[in-house]
Design a protein around this motif. Structure first.
Motif, PDB file in Angstrom:
ATOM      1  N   SER A 508       0.794  -1.233   0.000  1.00  0.00           N
ATOM      2  CA  SER A 508       0.000   0.000   0.000  1.00  0.00           C
ATOM      3  C   SER A 508       0.823   1.279   0.000  1.00  0.00           C
ATOM      4  O   SER A 508       0.324   2.330  -0.405  1.00  0.00           O
ATOM      5  CB  SER A 508      -0.935   0.004   1.214  1.00  0.00           C
ATOM      6  OG  SER A 508      -0.185  -0.093   2.418  1.00  0.00           O
ATOM      7  N   GLN A 509       2.070   1.226   0.465  1.00  0.00           N
ATOM      8  CA  GLN A 509       2.843   2.451   0.638  1.00  0.00           C
ATOM      9  C   GLN A 509       3.863   2.645  -0.488  1.00  0.00           C
ATOM     10  O   GLN A 509       4.456   1.691  -0.980  1.00  0.00           O
ATOM     11  CB  GLN A 509       3.570   2.433   1.984  1.00  0.00           C
ATOM     12  CG  GLN A 509       2.611   2.370   3.167  1.00  0.00           C
ATOM     13  CD  GLN A 509       3.335   2.521   4.493  1.00  0.00           C
ATOM     14  OE1 GLN A 509       3.747   3.605   4.871  1.00  0.00           O
ATOM     15  NE2 GLN A 509       3.487   1.415   5.201  1.00  0.00           N
ATOM     16  N   HIS A 510       4.047   3.918  -0.874  1.00  0.00           N
ATOM     17  CA  HIS A 510       4.997   4.290  -1.918  1.00  0.00           C
ATOM     18  C   HIS A 510       6.372   4.476  -1.292  1.00  0.00           C
ATOM     19  O   HIS A 510       6.548   5.224  -0.338  1.00  0.00           O
ATOM     20  CB  HIS A 510       4.536   5.585  -2.592  1.00  0.00           C
ATOM     21  CG  HIS A 510       5.495   6.135  -3.585  1.00  0.00           C
ATOM     22  ND1 HIS A 510       6.004   5.389  -4.613  1.00  0.00           N
ATOM     23  CD2 HIS A 510       6.043   7.376  -3.714  1.00  0.00           C
ATOM     24  CE1 HIS A 510       6.814   6.137  -5.340  1.00  0.00           C
ATOM     25  NE2 HIS A 510       6.863   7.345  -4.811  1.00  0.00           N
ATOM     26  N   MET A 511       7.368   3.773  -1.819  1.00  0.00           N
ATOM     27  CA  MET A 511       8.719   3.833  -1.268  1.00  0.00           C
ATOM     28  C   MET A 511       9.655   4.719  -2.097  1.00  0.00           C
ATOM     29  O   MET A 511      10.861   4.732  -1.858  1.00  0.00           O
ATOM     30  CB  MET A 511       9.300   2.410  -1.176  1.00  0.00           C
ATOM     31  CG  MET A 511       8.537   1.493  -0.237  1.00  0.00           C
ATOM     32  SD  MET A 511       8.585   2.048   1.488  1.00  0.00           S
ATOM     33  CE  MET A 511       7.759   0.694   2.317  1.00  0.00           C
ATOM     34  N   GLY A 512       9.078   5.452  -3.063  1.00  0.00           N
ATOM     35  CA  GLY A 512       9.901   6.289  -3.921  1.00  0.00           C
ATOM     36  C   GLY A 512      10.616   7.413  -3.198  1.00  0.00           C
ATOM     37  O   GLY A 512      11.664   7.883  -3.665  1.00  0.00           O
ATOM     38  N   ASP A 535       7.206  11.138  -8.710  1.00  0.00           N
ATOM     39  CA  ASP A 535       7.365  12.488  -9.253  1.00  0.00           C
ATOM     40  C   ASP A 535       8.657  12.552 -10.065  1.00  0.00           C
ATOM     41  O   ASP A 535       9.403  11.577 -10.166  1.00  0.00           O
ATOM     42  CB  ASP A 535       7.352  13.541  -8.130  1.00  0.00           C
ATOM     43  CG  ASP A 535       8.445  13.312  -7.091  1.00  0.00           C
ATOM     44  OD1 ASP A 535       9.517  12.759  -7.446  1.00  0.00           O
ATOM     45  OD2 ASP A 535       8.235  13.682  -5.919  1.00  0.00           O
ATOM     46  N   GLN A 536       8.942  13.749 -10.636  1.00  0.00           N
ATOM     47  CA  GLN A 536      10.085  13.897 -11.520  1.00  0.00           C
ATOM     48  C   GLN A 536      11.408  13.591 -10.809  1.00  0.00           C
ATOM     49  O   GLN A 536      12.289  12.921 -11.358  1.00  0.00           O
ATOM     50  CB  GLN A 536      10.129  15.315 -12.104  1.00  0.00           C
ATOM     51  CG  GLN A 536      11.227  15.546 -13.127  1.00  0.00           C
ATOM     52  CD  GLN A 536      11.109  14.638 -14.346  1.00  0.00           C
ATOM     53  OE1 GLN A 536      10.000  14.296 -14.767  1.00  0.00           O
ATOM     54  NE2 GLN A 536      12.241  14.227 -14.895  1.00  0.00           N
ATOM     55  N   ALA A 537      11.562  14.068  -9.568  1.00  0.00           N
ATOM     56  CA  ALA A 537      12.799  13.849  -8.817  1.00  0.00           C
ATOM     57  C   ALA A 537      13.013  12.363  -8.549  1.00  0.00           C
ATOM     58  O   ALA A 537      14.145  11.853  -8.641  1.00  0.00           O
ATOM     59  CB  ALA A 537      12.762  14.626  -7.506  1.00  0.00           C
ATOM     60  N   GLU A 538      11.931  11.646  -8.238  1.00  0.00           N
ATOM     61  CA  GLU A 538      12.047  10.212  -7.969  1.00  0.00           C
ATOM     62  C   GLU A 538      12.413   9.438  -9.234  1.00  0.00           C
ATOM     63  O   GLU A 538      13.204   8.490  -9.181  1.00  0.00           O
ATOM     64  CB  GLU A 538      10.743   9.692  -7.366  1.00  0.00           C
ATOM     65  CG  GLU A 538      10.487  10.218  -5.953  1.00  0.00           C
ATOM     66  CD  GLU A 538       9.083   9.933  -5.445  1.00  0.00           C
ATOM     67  OE1 GLU A 538       8.846  10.143  -4.242  1.00  0.00           O
ATOM     68  OE2 GLU A 538       8.221   9.521  -6.247  1.00  0.00           O
ATOM     69  N   ARG A 539      11.863   9.865 -10.385  1.00  0.00           N
ATOM     70  CA  ARG A 539      12.235   9.224 -11.649  1.00  0.00           C
ATOM     71  C   ARG A 539      13.733   9.386 -11.910  1.00  0.00           C
ATOM     72  O   ARG A 539      14.415   8.450 -12.325  1.00  0.00           O
ATOM     73  CB  ARG A 539      11.430   9.824 -12.798  1.00  0.00           C
ATOM     74  CG  ARG A 539       9.929   9.544 -12.746  1.00  0.00           C
ATOM     75  CD  ARG A 539       9.267   9.978 -14.040  1.00  0.00           C
ATOM     76  NE  ARG A 539       7.824   9.929 -13.942  1.00  0.00           N
ATOM     77  CZ  ARG A 539       7.057  10.984 -13.674  1.00  0.00           C
ATOM     78  NH1 ARG A 539       7.617  12.178 -13.485  1.00  0.00           N
ATOM     79  NH2 ARG A 539       5.756  10.849 -13.599  1.00  0.00           N
TER      80      ARG A 539
END
Length: 677
Positions: A508-512, A535-539
């Motif tokens: 369920s949780q985003h680890m980005g 988001d862009q920074a995570e990409r």
């Protein structure tokens, strides 16, 4: 105390004062109201044990009429207490029958049996001595006239599923039932059926039937004995469901285990014969090709079922010495085993047998995953777990924690984090655990890895705080609840530039948000992560991790595979020359996955695993793109909803390609392996 009783004590004054330790019988004498606490204190202040014994006897001679009886009972308890203090027999004494037999023997002589076979052999000799005296026959006469025919009758009864003998059995063997009963193994019963009475003869305990049956097997030809053994321990001919079920029940109920255990004890001085038997049992229970793929089907998810492989562990406990040929055979086969479990129903003999196996030499250095499910911690099995950990083959160890005390006991027993012991631990919160993690745990200063699974936010934070000062190189959280404080602790731990393995998985949780920290880990070799909408920074951070080209293993779990993620992955495959293992677990429908599958040939993979059941067209494209690889293994795991019609395209593709093979896919087992060579 009566005069005759006083005379008995004074006549034996020398041995009493020489052998008696007053401290061992104070409790019984006080409980029997013979001795007072004042008497105890007065006697205890005397300097030497012999002088204490003399004073104790002097006090007892002045006590009342019940003093003699209480004193004799206390001495008897002391005799058995000394027996129980011997480490070799402590495990035997956990069986009430064994304890009774040991006490019976201990009255006659100072016995120190270490194994079940030795115990029953001592009882057999005890019975034989009594029979010789009672029947006025020689040992040879009794052995040939009565015992050997009884061995055969016991074996035949076992094979027929019987616990009793009938008059017809004795007549067939040319024996008189009354004479055989004189030996002492049988009890005569009267069975009334309507107006008829039938005599039958039951063994005093089923284990005696099994012991006598084993004595018969020792006497027969080795080929016949081995043929009998293979009825109970056999290798399945295929992975067909019915064959698996047949083997499962054959091993599950361990029909012949006690007999085989006695055989191991009897034949340990015959290394070649023992090796044949051991190889038969090992091949049926420890063979990687059969055992490991079906490990979960033969062991319940909570670890409560003792796995079939533990049969051989328990059999090893019957050996006082390990023949070299057996050491070599065990070492060879152990190299196939990558996972060992200790479950709720595992006995101390299971752990003891494992310790024997993994501490033998010569044994190649191997790394084995040890799972600990047990709730029952006693002084004995804690020591056995420590002995098991001394083999240094187990790393990591996985603890299924049921409560804080269980967790602490296991960490202490295995000395987790100590320089000369296990350095990596996985802690899974059991479904029955209600405790919040303690503020401190006895990890050693050399703890190198920790993985947490299924913990709430309070416990997760405490664990992360406990290991914050440890020299970790592996860190993981799986399906744990993470609040802001947990995330801050986790972020701080990810500043450790020595980390080589990071697992951040959640349904369920985003680890980005942690990708930025991961870009600074120059030694990162393994990454399992769950990514949602980035988001862009995570990409950009994900791209940096791939460009670093340090990853040897990448796992993407419960990710939302939108087009951007697929593009990032496929565009960087050609740069990820170090990647050897790639795992994908998909929990939602999506379309762009074919962009990943069709570019897998750009990687140099040894293993690719995907969990999904609606990817047949894309799977065929992916396989086609991998035909050029020299060595590749694919494991396609579906969730059981895939129909035969849906599976057919993949099957046809495999059948048409030279170099591909599909193992028994028609049974629709949970795993299917395709190999390209």
């Amino acid at each position: 105390m009566e005069e005759i009783q006083k005379e008995l004590i004074t006549d034996n004054l020398v041995p009493l004062t020489r052998d008696l330790d007053p401290s061992q019988i104070y409790t019984e004498l006080i409980a029997g109201r013979v001795l007072t606490f004042e008497d105890k204190e007065k006697i205890s202040k005397i300097d030497t044990r012999k002088a204490q014994s003399m004073e104790l006897i002097s006090v007892l001679l002045r006590k009342g009429p019940n003093a003699f009886g209480v004193f004799m009972d206390a001495l008897q308890c002391t005799q058995f207490k000394s027996l129980l203090e011997v480490n070799e027999v402590e495990n035997l004494c956990k069986n009430p029958l064994h304890l009774t037999l040991l006490c019976l023997l201990h009255i006659e002589t100072d016995v120190r049996t270490r194994t079940q076979t030795e115990l029953y052999s001592e009882i057999h000799d005890f019975i034989l001595r009594k029979v010789i005296k009672r029947m006025k026959l020689t040992e040879e006469d009794i052995e040939h006239r009565l015992l050997r025919p009884l061995y055969q009758l016991a074996f035949e009864a076992f094979e027929n599923g019987e616990d009793v003998l009938h008059e017809s059995d004795f007549e067939r063997a040319g024996l008189l039932s009354e004479e055989v009963c004189e030996v002492g193994y049988l009890a005569r019963d009267i069975l009334i059926r309507g107006i008829k009475q039938e005599r039958r003869y039951s063994f005093t305990h089923r284990t005696f039937l099994e012991f006598l049956a084993a004595k018969h097997l020792v006497l027969i030809a080795a080929e016949e004995r081995l043929k009998w053994l293979r009825k109970y321990y056999f290798r399945a001919n295929s992975n067909r469901v019915e064959e698996v079920q047949r083997l499962r029940f054959s091993l599950l109920f361990r029909v012949a285990e006690n007999i085989v255990a006695f055989l191991f004890g009897f034949l340990q001085k015959h290394p070649d014969v023992l090796l044949q038997m051991a190889s038969t049992v090992i091949d049926a229970t420890l063979d990687r090709k059969f055992f490991l793929p079906f490990y979960n089907s033969l062991s319940l998810p909570d670890g409560s079922l003792c796995p079939p492989s533990h049969v051989f562990c328990r059999l090893l406990c019957e050996l006082n010495t390990m023949p070299l040929v057996l050491v070599t055979a065990i070492a060879k086969r152990l190299s196939l085993c990558i996972e060992v479990s200790v479950g709720f129903n595992c006995s101390d003999r299971c752990i003891k047998g494992m310790a024997i196996m993994y501490n033998i030499r010569p044994l190649e250095p191997i790394s084995i995953h040890l799972n600990i499910h047990t709730q029952q911690y006693t002084q004995t099995n804690v020591l056995l777990l420590r002995e098991l950990a001394n083999s240094r083959n187990f790393d990591p160890v996985c603890i299924h924690a049921t409560d804080n005390q269980h967790l602490k006991s296991c960490i202490l027993a295995l000395r987790i984090g100590k320089a000369d012991s296990i350095k990596n631990v996985e802690i899974i919160k059991s479904s029955i655990c209600k405790d919040i993690a303690p503020p401190a745990l006895p990890f050693g200063d050399d703890l190198r890895g920790i993985l947490l699974m299924k913990y709430d936010k309070w416990s997760t934070r405490r664990f992360l705080e406990i290991v914050s000062k440890k020299p970790l190189i592996e860190l993981g959280v799986v399906d744990c609840d993470l609040d802001d404080r947990c995330k801050r602790c986790l972020s701080n731990l990810l500043l450790n530039r020595d980390l080589q393995s990071v697992i951040l998985v959640s349904k369920s949780q985003h680890m980005g948000r942690f990708l930025g920290r991961l870009t600074g880990l120059d030694k990162l070799q393994k990454l399992h992560i769950s990514l949602k909408e980035m988001d862009q920074a995570e990409r950009q951070n994900l791209e940096k991790i791939m460009k670093n080209n340090t990853l040897q293993e990448l796992g993407l779990f419960h990710c939302e595979y939108f087009a951007d993620l697929c593009n990032i992955l496929s565009n960087h495959f050609s740069r990820m020359t170090a990647l050897r293992y790639f795992y994908v677990v998909i929990s939602i429908d999506f379309q762009p996955i074919d962009r990943i599958l069709c570019n897998l040939h750009l990687l140099r993979l040894q293993e690719f695993k995907i969990q999904y059941d609606r990817l047949i067209p894309e799977m065929c494209k992916m396989l086609k793109s991998l035909i050029q690889l020299m060595n590749f293994q694919l494991t396609y795991i579906h969730d059981g909803t895939l129909t035969e019609e849906g599976f057919m395209p993949l099957q046809q593709f495999v059948d048409q390609r030279v170099g591909f093979s599909c193992i028994d896919h028609k049974t629709f087992v949970k795993k299917m392996r395709l190999e390209v060579k």
